[in-house]
Design a protein around this motif. Structure first.
Motif, PDB file in Angstrom:
ATOM      1  N   ASP A 198       0.847  -1.185   0.000  1.00 16.38           N
ATOM      2  CA  ASP A 198       0.000   0.000   0.000  1.00 16.38           C
ATOM      3  C   ASP A 198       0.885   1.239   0.000  1.00 16.38           C
ATOM      4  O   ASP A 198       1.817   1.356   0.794  1.00 16.38           O
ATOM      5  N   LYS A 199       0.594   2.181  -0.907  1.00 20.48           N
ATOM      6  CA  LYS A 199       1.443   3.361  -1.042  1.00 20.48           C
ATOM      7  C   LYS A 199       1.531   4.141   0.264  1.00 20.48           C
ATOM      8  O   LYS A 199       2.610   4.578   0.672  1.00 20.48           O
ATOM      9  N   ARG A 203       4.858   4.915   2.626  1.00 23.33           N
ATOM     10  CA  ARG A 203       5.204   6.261   3.088  1.00 23.33           C
ATOM     11  C   ARG A 203       5.309   6.306   4.613  1.00 23.33           C
ATOM     12  O   ARG A 203       6.188   6.975   5.165  1.00 23.33           O
ATOM     13  N   ARG A 204       4.398   5.602   5.280  1.00 23.18           N
ATOM     14  CA  ARG A 204       4.443   5.572   6.741  1.00 23.18           C
ATOM     15  C   ARG A 204       5.723   4.888   7.217  1.00 23.18           C
ATOM     16  O   ARG A 204       6.375   5.348   8.154  1.00 23.18           O
ATOM     17  N   ALA A 205       6.095   3.774   6.558  1.00 25.36           N
ATOM     18  CA  ALA A 205       7.321   3.075   6.922  1.00 25.36           C
ATOM     19  C   ALA A 205       8.537   3.976   6.731  1.00 25.36           C
ATOM     20  O   ALA A 205       9.433   4.022   7.574  1.00 25.36           O
ATOM     21  N   LEU A 208       8.635   6.458   9.570  1.00 26.03           N
ATOM     22  CA  LEU A 208       9.078   5.847  10.833  1.00 26.03           C
ATOM     23  C   LEU A 208      10.593   5.646  10.841  1.00 26.03           C
ATOM     24  O   LEU A 208      11.247   5.829  11.868  1.00 26.03           O
ATOM     25  N   LEU A 209      11.148   5.269   9.705  1.00 23.63           N
ATOM     26  CA  LEU A 209      12.597   5.098   9.610  1.00 23.63           C
ATOM     27  C   LEU A 209      13.318   6.441   9.710  1.00 23.63           C
ATOM     28  O   LEU A 209      14.361   6.560  10.356  1.00 23.63           O
ATOM     29  N   GLU A 210      12.745   7.449   9.096  1.00 23.27           N
ATOM     30  CA  GLU A 210      13.344   8.779   9.183  1.00 23.27           C
ATOM     31  C   GLU A 210      13.295   9.321  10.603  1.00 23.27           C
ATOM     32  O   GLU A 210      14.178  10.082  11.014  1.00 23.27           O
ATOM     33  N   ASN A 211      12.275   8.928  11.370  1.00 20.70           N
ATOM     34  CA  ASN A 211      12.160   9.389  12.753  1.00 20.70           C
ATOM     35  C   ASN A 211      13.338   8.956  13.610  1.00 20.70           C
ATOM     36  O   ASN A 211      13.666   9.612  14.603  1.00 20.70           O
ATOM     37  N   TYR A 242      15.842   2.308  -6.291  1.00 17.59           N
ATOM     38  CA  TYR A 242      15.462   3.684  -6.523  1.00 17.59           C
ATOM     39  C   TYR A 242      15.098   4.370  -5.220  1.00 17.59           C
ATOM     40  O   TYR A 242      14.841   3.725  -4.214  1.00 17.59           O
ATOM     41  N   GLY A 243      15.076   5.665  -5.234  1.00 21.33           N
ATOM     42  CA  GLY A 243      14.732   6.415  -4.044  1.00 21.33           C
ATOM     43  C   GLY A 243      13.262   6.257  -3.702  1.00 21.33           C
ATOM     44  O   GLY A 243      12.415   6.242  -4.592  1.00 21.33           O
ATOM     45  N   VAL A 244      12.924   6.145  -2.439  1.00 18.64           N
ATOM     46  CA  VAL A 244      11.546   5.905  -2.048  1.00 18.64           C
ATOM     47  C   VAL A 244      10.674   7.133  -2.272  1.00 18.64           C
ATOM     48  O   VAL A 244       9.472   7.063  -2.131  1.00 18.64           O
ATOM     49  N   ASP A 245      11.248   8.263  -2.629  1.00 19.11           N
ATOM     50  CA  ASP A 245      10.456   9.445  -2.920  1.00 19.11           C
ATOM     51  C   ASP A 245       9.898   9.415  -4.347  1.00 19.11           C
ATOM     52  O   ASP A 245       9.040  10.198  -4.692  1.00 19.11           O
ATOM     53  N   GLU A 246      10.410   8.521  -5.155  1.00 19.46           N
ATOM     54  CA  GLU A 246       9.972   8.479  -6.534  1.00 19.46           C
ATOM     55  C   GLU A 246       8.527   8.030  -6.620  1.00 19.46           C
ATOM     56  O   GLU A 246       8.074   7.190  -5.867  1.00 19.46           O
TER      57      GLU A 246
END
Length: 247
Positions: A198-199, A203-205, A208-211, A242-246
């Motif tokens: 799920d998109k 994004r939530r994952a 959480l990693l960035e936190n 690829y980057g997860v922002d893509e």
């Protein structure tokens, strides 16, 4: 939705009972194995100027292929002469001992919970240059173990023995285990299955990693249908990194 839940349950039970497919070992010259080599190259290029000694593989939710990817990537790195240790840090749903047919009466949990030597939990595999540390018996407090200072000692000691440590971690959105480990490893990679993940969950994952200030190296898109691979590669896995922002 009901079909989706049944499908995920089937995937869970299969990997837990039999382990994951090690196609990078059983078919090292095949198209899928070549995709893992492509991923390896992309990860290496993403870290130019900094040596990655520890990499964590995770996903947003269960049954999204992170164990298959991490296990086959460990084999792929070992195949180029890198001395690798694969650590099963999915303490709730471990698969590494099944995949590599090794014992699990002691492993990561017994090392973290007791004062036993690291050499007692490292097990060789049939793959040259690749050792594994299985999960060990399921503990009542996985997050406490993975958040302890002893995990730092483990990483430091393994870094002296191996060129690369690969952690097969639990999904990010279900438990805090992956966050705890991601904060202590050199890089983290999200496995994202096409048509399943799920998109918003991905994004939530990522959030959480960035936190925890994880170094997110990128994401691996897997289970790509052949018809969507534009005819360049066949098989079930796509080697794009690829980057997860893509989008």
């Amino acid at each position: 939705m009901a079909w989706f839940k049944r499908r995920k349950k089937k995937l869970d039970n299969t990997s837990l009972k039999y382990g994951v497919g090690l196609v990078a070992f059983t078919d090292p010259t095949g198209q899928i194995a070549e995709q893992f080599k492509t991923i390896r190259t992309n990860i290496q290029f993403s870290s130019v100027g900094k040596q990655l000694k520890s990499i964590l593989f995770t996903s947003s939710e269960p049954s999204e292929g992170k164990s298959t990817i991490s296990n086959n990537m460990a084999i792929t790195w070992a195949g180029q002469g890198t001395k690798v240790v694969l650590v099963d840090a999915d303490l709730r749903r471990p698969t590494v001992h099944k995949s590599f047919n090794v014992g699990n009466h002691r492993g990561l949990t017994t090392y973290l919970a007791q004062s036993i030597a690291l050499s007692e939990v490292i097990q060789p595999t049939i793959v040259n240059n690749l050792d594994v540390i299985s999960s060990g018996p399921m503990p009542p407090n996985p997050a406490d173990l993975l958040g302890s200072d002893r995990i730092l000692q483990l990483i430091n000691d393994l870094s002296e023995r191996y060129d690369l440590i690969i952690f097969d971690a639990p999904p990010v959105n279900t438990v805090t285990d992956a966050q705890l480990l991601a904060a202590r490893t050199d890089g983290t990679i999200l496995v994202v299955p096409q048509g399943i993940a799920d998109k918003n969950g991905v994004r939530r994952a990522k959030g959480l990693l960035e936190n925890v200030h994880a170094n997110i190296l990128g994401a691996i898109l897997n289970r790509v249908a052949v018809r969507k691979s534009k005819g360049y590669y066949g098989g079930d896995y796509y080697g794009g990194h690829y980057g997860v922002d893509e989008k």
